[in-house]
Scaffold this motif. Structure first.
Motif, short mmCIF file in Angstrom:
data_model
loop_
_atom_site.label_atom_id
_atom_site.label_comp_id
_atom_site.label_asym_id
_atom_site.label_seq_id
_atom_site.Cartn_x
_atom_site.Cartn_y
_atom_site.Cartn_z
N LEU A 15 -8.51 43.40 -43.51
CA LEU A 15 -9.69 43.08 -42.70
C LEU A 15 -10.00 41.58 -42.65
CD1 LEU A 15 -12.12 45.91 -43.86
CD2 LEU A 15 -10.88 45.79 -41.70
N MET A 16 -9.47 40.82 -43.59
CA MET A 16 -9.88 39.42 -43.71
C MET A 16 -9.51 38.58 -42.49
SD MET A 16 -9.13 38.69 -47.73
CE MET A 16 -10.00 39.62 -48.99
N ASP A 17 -8.28 38.67 -42.02
CA ASP A 17 -7.87 37.84 -40.88
C ASP A 17 -8.63 38.18 -39.60
OD1 ASP A 17 -6.15 36.32 -42.37
OD2 ASP A 17 -4.38 37.53 -41.92
N PRO A 18 -8.79 39.47 -39.25
CA PRO A 18 -9.60 39.76 -38.05
C PRO A 18 -11.04 39.27 -38.17
CG PRO A 18 -8.31 41.68 -38.67
CD PRO A 18 -8.16 40.69 -39.78
N ILE A 19 -11.61 39.35 -39.36
CA ILE A 19 -12.99 38.87 -39.55
C ILE A 19 -13.05 37.36 -39.35
CG2 ILE A 19 -14.80 38.55 -41.28
CD1 ILE A 19 -14.10 41.33 -42.35
N LYS A 20 -12.09 36.64 -39.90
CA LYS A 20 -12.07 35.18 -39.73
C LYS A 20 -11.97 34.80 -38.25
CE LYS A 20 -10.08 33.90 -44.21
NZ LYS A 20 -8.92 33.30 -44.91
N GLU A 21 -11.16 35.53 -37.49
CA GLU A 21 -11.03 35.25 -36.07
C GLU A 21 -12.35 35.50 -35.33
OE1 GLU A 21 -8.57 33.94 -34.34
OE2 GLU A 21 -7.35 33.69 -36.14
N THR A 22 -13.03 36.58 -35.69
CA THR A 22 -14.30 36.89 -35.05
C THR A 22 -15.34 35.82 -35.37
OG1 THR A 22 -13.83 39.26 -35.19
CG2 THR A 22 -16.12 38.62 -34.85
N LEU A 23 -15.40 35.39 -36.62
CA LEU A 23 -16.36 34.37 -37.00
C LEU A 23 -16.04 33.03 -36.34
CD1 LEU A 23 -16.76 35.15 -40.83
CD2 LEU A 23 -18.24 35.84 -38.94
N ARG A 24 -14.76 32.70 -36.25
CA ARG A 24 -14.37 31.43 -35.63
C ARG A 24 -14.79 31.41 -34.15
NH1 ARG A 24 -9.46 31.72 -36.79
NH2 ARG A 24 -9.59 30.62 -38.79
N ALA A 25 -14.71 32.56 -33.48
CA ALA A 25 -15.12 32.63 -32.08
C ALA A 25 -16.61 32.39 -31.91
CB ALA A 25 -14.74 33.99 -31.50
N SER A 26 -17.39 32.60 -32.96
CA SER A 26 -18.83 32.37 -32.92
C SER A 26 -19.23 31.03 -33.52
CB SER A 26 -19.56 33.50 -33.67
OG SER A 26 -19.28 34.75 -33.08
N GLY A 27 -18.25 30.19 -33.79
CA GLY A 27 -18.54 28.86 -34.33
C GLY A 27 -18.79 28.85 -35.83
N ILE A 28 -18.37 29.90 -36.51
CA ILE A 28 -18.56 29.98 -37.96
C ILE A 28 -17.21 29.74 -38.62
CG2 ILE A 28 -19.30 31.46 -39.87
CD1 ILE A 28 -21.04 32.97 -37.85
#
Length: 215
Positions: free
Chosen positions: A192-205
């Protein structure tokens, strides 16, 4: 002042109805006999607070699952230790408030090699139900399954709040509240870690640079 109102259409539905009525003063609207009884309901959307200069707030990310005793606290603790430019909290949609973490998760957290899951995201007071005020405040809401996502969407009052909600990955995560060993838990968390990082990066996190310890 006397006025006369002629309602010829009323005679079609009730011949005994007088064709006119006299009033000595202004009266509110009276329904005609031929009109179907219609209850008028006017719905008002809840009003949001408006600020001339909106206060700047740091990003808040919510991890949400059903019980808030396994997956969501671990992910919140992991994300906290990754030093993102956001704060992380975990909640559940079907919780027994105050329920502790499952035994398997407790064992994982007490091992030194699992220190990456320890953080402020793990709830010291046990499981917590998701409340609207946290949903309204959040920047991103990550759900572990489609079922949980639907439950969270039911709490929303505005369309823009539903836009914050997404899944942790493109599938439903494994329910770690069931009896499973530490190896299975680690495999699911790593997936789950990589998909979560991608989602957060898309939101500027994104992760912030950490300062090197003084020599």
């Amino acid at each position: 002042m006397t006025e006369s109102y002629v309602w010829k259409c009323c005679r079609n539905s009730n011949p005994a109805t007088p064709g006119c009525c006299e009033v000595s003063e202004h009266q509110a609207f009276q329904p005609r006999h031929c009109m179907a009884p219609v209850v008028i309901t006017q719905l008002h959307r809840p009003k949001r607070k408006r600020f001339k200069h909106p206060p700047s707030q740091a990003h808040l990310v919510l991890f949400v699952d059903r019980k808030n005793t396994a997956l969501s606290p671990l992910l919140a603790g992991w994300a906290t230790n990754e030093h993102f430019n956001a704060s992380f909290e975990s909640y559940g949609t079907e919780v027994h408030e105050g329920e502790p973490l499952t035994s398997t998760i407790e064992k994982m957290l007490h091992r030194e090699d699992q220190a990456r899951y320890k953080g402020t995201g793990t709830n010291p007071k046990g499981a917590r139900p998701l409340q609207y005020d946290r949903l309204e405040r959040a920047t991103v809401i990550l759900c572990d399954s489609q079922h949980v996502r639907q439950q969270v969407e039911m709490l929303c009052q505005f369309p823009e709040e539903r836009d914050k909600i997404t899944n942790c990955c493109d599938r439903d995560a494994v329910d770690l509240t069931e009896a499973c060993d530490e190896e299975s838990c680690n495999q699911e968390l790593n997936a789950l870690m990589d998909p979560i990082k991608e989602t957060l990066r898309a939101s500027g996190i994104v992760p912030q640079a950490t300062k090197a310890p003084p020599r």
